[in-house]
Design a protein around this motif. Structure first.
Motif, PDB file in Angstrom:
ATOM      1  N   PRO A  69      -2.609   2.552  -5.038  1.00  0.00           N
ATOM      2  CA  PRO A  69      -3.269   1.348  -5.543  1.00  0.00           C
ATOM      3  C   PRO A  69      -4.790   1.528  -5.509  1.00  0.00           C
ATOM      4  CG  PRO A  69      -1.562   0.783  -3.959  1.00  0.00           C
ATOM      5  CD  PRO A  69      -1.713   2.280  -3.928  1.00  0.00           C
ATOM      6  N   SER A  70      -5.459   0.933  -6.454  1.00  0.00           N
ATOM      7  CA  SER A  70      -6.915   1.052  -6.567  1.00  0.00           C
ATOM      8  C   SER A  70      -7.593   0.661  -5.266  1.00  0.00           C
ATOM      9  CB  SER A  70      -7.398   0.163  -7.710  1.00  0.00           C
ATOM     10  OG  SER A  70      -8.798   0.257  -7.830  1.00  0.00           O
ATOM     11  N   GLY A  71      -8.525   1.488  -4.810  1.00  0.00           N
ATOM     12  CA  GLY A  71      -9.319   1.202  -3.634  1.00  0.00           C
ATOM     13  C   GLY A  71      -8.701   1.615  -2.316  1.00  0.00           C
ATOM     14  N   LEU A  72      -7.456   2.053  -2.312  1.00  0.00           N
ATOM     15  CA  LEU A  72      -6.785   2.384  -1.069  1.00  0.00           C
ATOM     16  C   LEU A  72      -7.462   3.534  -0.325  1.00  0.00           C
ATOM     17  CD1 LEU A  72      -4.404   1.602   0.746  1.00  0.00           C
ATOM     18  CD2 LEU A  72      -3.044   3.299  -0.460  1.00  0.00           C
ATOM     19  N   ASP A  93      -3.950  13.303  -5.751  1.00  0.00           N
ATOM     20  CA  ASP A  93      -3.850  12.284  -6.790  1.00  0.00           C
ATOM     21  C   ASP A  93      -3.477  12.980  -8.093  1.00  0.00           C
ATOM     22  OD1 ASP A  93      -6.208  13.379  -7.884  1.00  0.00           O
ATOM     23  OD2 ASP A  93      -7.461  11.699  -7.293  1.00  0.00           O
ATOM     24  N   ASP A 135     -10.669   4.531  -0.890  1.00  0.00           N
ATOM     25  CA  ASP A 135     -12.122   4.419  -0.886  1.00  0.00           C
ATOM     26  C   ASP A 135     -12.606   4.261   0.535  1.00  0.00           C
ATOM     27  OD1 ASP A 135     -11.987   4.528  -3.604  1.00  0.00           O
ATOM     28  OD2 ASP A 135     -12.263   2.393  -3.925  1.00  0.00           O
ATOM     29  N   ALA A 150       3.931   4.374  -6.309  1.00  0.00           N
ATOM     30  CA  ALA A 150       2.797   4.914  -5.561  1.00  0.00           C
ATOM     31  C   ALA A 150       2.922   6.408  -5.294  1.00  0.00           C
ATOM     32  CB  ALA A 150       2.640   4.169  -4.238  1.00  0.00           C
ATOM     33  N   ASP A 210      -0.057   8.106  -6.799  1.00  0.00           N
ATOM     34  CA  ASP A 210      -0.816   7.218  -7.675  1.00  0.00           C
ATOM     35  C   ASP A 210      -1.086   5.956  -6.855  1.00  0.00           C
ATOM     36  OD1 ASP A 210      -2.032   5.961  -9.786  1.00  0.00           O
ATOM     37  OD2 ASP A 210      -0.183   5.572 -10.883  1.00  0.00           O
TER      38      ASP A 210
END
Length: 90
Positions: A84-87, A28, A89, A68, A82
């Motif tokens: 997407p949020s939560g991908l 990241d 997690d 991304a 970068d």
């Protein structure tokens, strides 16, 4: 089908051979390892990077878009994503 690497044409800076991406580590923007590229998939809409994260039971599919995946550095042997949020997690 087999072609030696030297027989393949050079690509523009923003294009890549799938074989060059497979196995690359994906980080990241903060430098944290997200995983390694297991495969490059295309189911008709666009390319997806299948990423295997350390210790994960399943892989993550990351859209292979400029948003991304802003950086593919073949010389350094790494990809900066970068996602997407939560991908990523658990």
């Amino acid at each position: 089908l087999f072609a030696r690497r030297e027989q393949m044409p050079s690509l523009p800076d923003d294009e890549f051979y799938h074989a060059d991406l497979i196995g690359l580590p994906v980080y990241d923007a903060g430098g944290q390892l997200l995983g390694r590229v297991k495969a490059v998939l295309n189911h008709g809409a666009s390319d997806l990077l299948e990423i295997h994260s350390p210790g994960a039971k399943s892989t993550v599919l990351l859209p292979f878009t400029k948003a991304a995946v802003p950086t593919v550095d073949l010389a350094a042997g790494r990809i900066v994503a970068d996602p997407p949020s939560g991908l990523f997690d658990s």
